[in-house]
Motif scaffolding. Structure first.
Motif, PDB file in Angstrom:
ATOM      1  N   GLU A 127       0.830  -1.208   0.000  1.00 17.40           N
ATOM      2  CA  GLU A 127       0.000   0.000   0.000  1.00 17.40           C
ATOM      3  C   GLU A 127       0.867   1.263   0.000  1.00 17.40           C
ATOM      4  N   GLU A 128       1.914   1.276   0.824  1.00 22.76           N
ATOM      5  CA  GLU A 128       2.819   2.441   0.863  1.00 22.76           C
ATOM      6  C   GLU A 128       3.519   2.639  -0.480  1.00 22.76           C
ATOM      7  N   SER A 129       3.840   1.535  -1.142  1.00 21.25           N
ATOM      8  CA  SER A 129       4.526   1.648  -2.436  1.00 21.25           C
ATOM      9  C   SER A 129       3.627   2.259  -3.504  1.00 21.25           C
ATOM     10  N   MET A 130       2.320   2.201  -3.278  1.00 17.69           N
ATOM     11  CA  MET A 130       1.362   2.770  -4.230  1.00 17.69           C
ATOM     12  C   MET A 130       0.996   4.217  -3.896  1.00 17.69           C
ATOM     13  N   ALA A 131       1.461   4.722  -2.771  1.00 14.43           N
ATOM     14  CA  ALA A 131       1.089   6.066  -2.316  1.00 14.43           C
ATOM     15  C   ALA A 131       2.327   6.861  -1.918  1.00 14.43           C
ATOM     16  N   LEU A 132       3.226   7.052  -2.860  1.00 18.14           N
ATOM     17  CA  LEU A 132       4.477   7.768  -2.580  1.00 18.14           C
ATOM     18  C   LEU A 132       4.231   9.263  -2.492  1.00 18.14           C
ATOM     19  N   ASP A 133       4.976   9.921  -1.601  1.00 20.20           N
ATOM     20  CA  ASP A 133       4.889  11.381  -1.538  1.00 20.20           C
ATOM     21  C   ASP A 133       5.620  11.974  -2.746  1.00 20.20           C
ATOM     22  N   GLU A 134       5.440  13.255  -2.962  1.00 14.86           N
ATOM     23  CA  GLU A 134       5.963  13.897  -4.179  1.00 14.86           C
ATOM     24  C   GLU A 134       7.486  13.825  -4.269  1.00 14.86           C
ATOM     25  N   ASP A 135       8.191  14.052  -3.178  1.00 19.66           N
ATOM     26  CA  ASP A 135       9.657  13.984  -3.209  1.00 19.66           C
ATOM     27  C   ASP A 135      10.125  12.582  -3.593  1.00 19.66           C
ATOM     28  N   THR A 136       9.475  11.579  -3.031  1.00 20.46           N
ATOM     29  CA  THR A 136       9.852  10.197  -3.351  1.00 20.46           C
ATOM     30  C   THR A 136       9.515   9.880  -4.801  1.00 20.46           C
ATOM     31  N   ARG A 137       8.389  10.383  -5.285  1.00 26.46           N
ATOM     32  CA  ARG A 137       7.999  10.167  -6.682  1.00 26.46           C
ATOM     33  C   ARG A 137       9.026  10.804  -7.641  1.00 26.46           C
ATOM     34  N   VAL A 138       9.528  11.969  -7.288  1.00 26.60           N
ATOM     35  CA  VAL A 138      10.565  12.618  -8.105  1.00 26.60           C
ATOM     36  C   VAL A 138      11.832  11.768  -8.096  1.00 26.60           C
ATOM     37  N   HIS A 139      12.228  11.304  -6.921  1.00 23.48           N
ATOM     38  CA  HIS A 139      13.404  10.440  -6.802  1.00 23.48           C
ATOM     39  C   HIS A 139      13.196   9.161  -7.610  1.00 23.48           C
ATOM     40  N   LEU A 140      12.021   8.574  -7.528  1.00 26.16           N
ATOM     41  CA  LEU A 140      11.701   7.379  -8.306  1.00 26.16           C
ATOM     42  C   LEU A 140      11.863   7.651  -9.804  1.00 26.16           C
ATOM     43  N   GLY A 141      11.372   8.781 -10.255  1.00 22.51           N
ATOM     44  CA  GLY A 141      11.515   9.145 -11.671  1.00 22.51           C
ATOM     45  C   GLY A 141      12.969   9.246 -12.088  1.00 22.51           C
ATOM     46  N   GLU A 142      13.811   9.767 -11.212  1.00 24.96           N
ATOM     47  CA  GLU A 142      15.245   9.865 -11.518  1.00 24.96           C
ATOM     48  C   GLU A 142      15.870   8.481 -11.655  1.00 24.96           C
ATOM     49  N   GLU A 143      15.510   7.582 -10.754  1.00 23.61           N
ATOM     50  CA  GLU A 143      16.087   6.226 -10.812  1.00 23.61           C
ATOM     51  C   GLU A 143      15.543   5.452 -12.013  1.00 23.61           C
ATOM     52  N   ILE A 144      14.263   5.616 -12.312  1.00 22.69           N
ATOM     53  CA  ILE A 144      13.696   4.985 -13.514  1.00 22.69           C
ATOM     54  C   ILE A 144      14.422   5.505 -14.751  1.00 22.69           C
ATOM     55  N   SER A 145      14.684   6.801 -14.789  1.00 22.33           N
ATOM     56  CA  SER A 145      15.397   7.398 -15.922  1.00 22.33           C
ATOM     57  C   SER A 145      16.797   6.817 -16.057  1.00 22.33           C
ATOM     58  N   ASP A 146      17.505   6.669 -14.941  1.00 20.34           N
ATOM     59  CA  ASP A 146      18.847   6.081 -14.983  1.00 20.34           C
ATOM     60  C   ASP A 146      18.802   4.674 -15.571  1.00 20.34           C
ATOM     61  N   VAL A 147      17.858   3.860 -15.095  1.00 18.93           N
ATOM     62  CA  VAL A 147      17.741   2.485 -15.587  1.00 18.93           C
ATOM     63  C   VAL A 147      17.423   2.488 -17.084  1.00 18.93           C
ATOM     64  N   LEU A 148      16.475   3.310 -17.482  1.00 23.34           N
ATOM     65  CA  LEU A 148      16.091   3.375 -18.900  1.00 23.34           C
ATOM     66  C   LEU A 148      17.262   3.826 -19.776  1.00 23.34           C
ATOM     67  N   MET A 149      17.990   4.832 -19.318  1.00 26.99           N
ATOM     68  CA  MET A 149      19.115   5.317 -20.122  1.00 26.99           C
ATOM     69  C   MET A 149      20.197   4.258 -20.278  1.00 26.99           C
TER      70      MET A 149
END
Length: 106
Positions: free
Chosen positions: A49-71
């Motif tokens: 449940e917590e993994s589905m409800a990330l706060d905005e700062d964590t969501r931004v950090h998640l986007g950065e890590e997803i971007s790193d993996v994709l790149m």
């Protein structure tokens, strides 16, 4: 998202910094694993449940890590001569055969 454009931008970025000699498929795959671990770390110890409800700062950090993996994935494909769009399409078709829709859901 244009995969070929992203791959060209990544090539240009690396070339401008003289990183090309280091960006072998082996090195990129190892770097990918490190970035994937950083992605997993975001969810470590969270409930589903917590993994589905990330706060905005964590969501931004998640986007950065997803971007790193994709790149890194795009660079591995580019330097190995793999057409990503074609490979994904083929894999989706293989998965459809391997995991057919159950008869009750058709």
């Amino acid at each position: 998202m244009d995969i070929n454009d992203l791959q060209q931008r990544l090539r240009d970025f690396a070339a401008a910094r003289d990183w090309d000699p280091h960006l072998t498929p082996k090195n990129l795959a190892m770097a990918l694993v490190v970035e994937a671990a950083e992605l997993v770390e975001i969810f470590q110890w969270k409930t589903p449940e917590e993994s589905m409800a990330l706060d905005e700062d964590t969501r931004v950090h998640l986007g950065e890590e997803i971007s790193d993996v994709l790149m890194y994935l795009l660079q591995i494909a580019d330097r190995s001569g793999v057409d990503v769009a074609q490979a994904v399409e083929r894999k989706i078709q293989l998965n459809a055969v391997k995991y057919p829709v159950p008869p009750a859901e058709r």
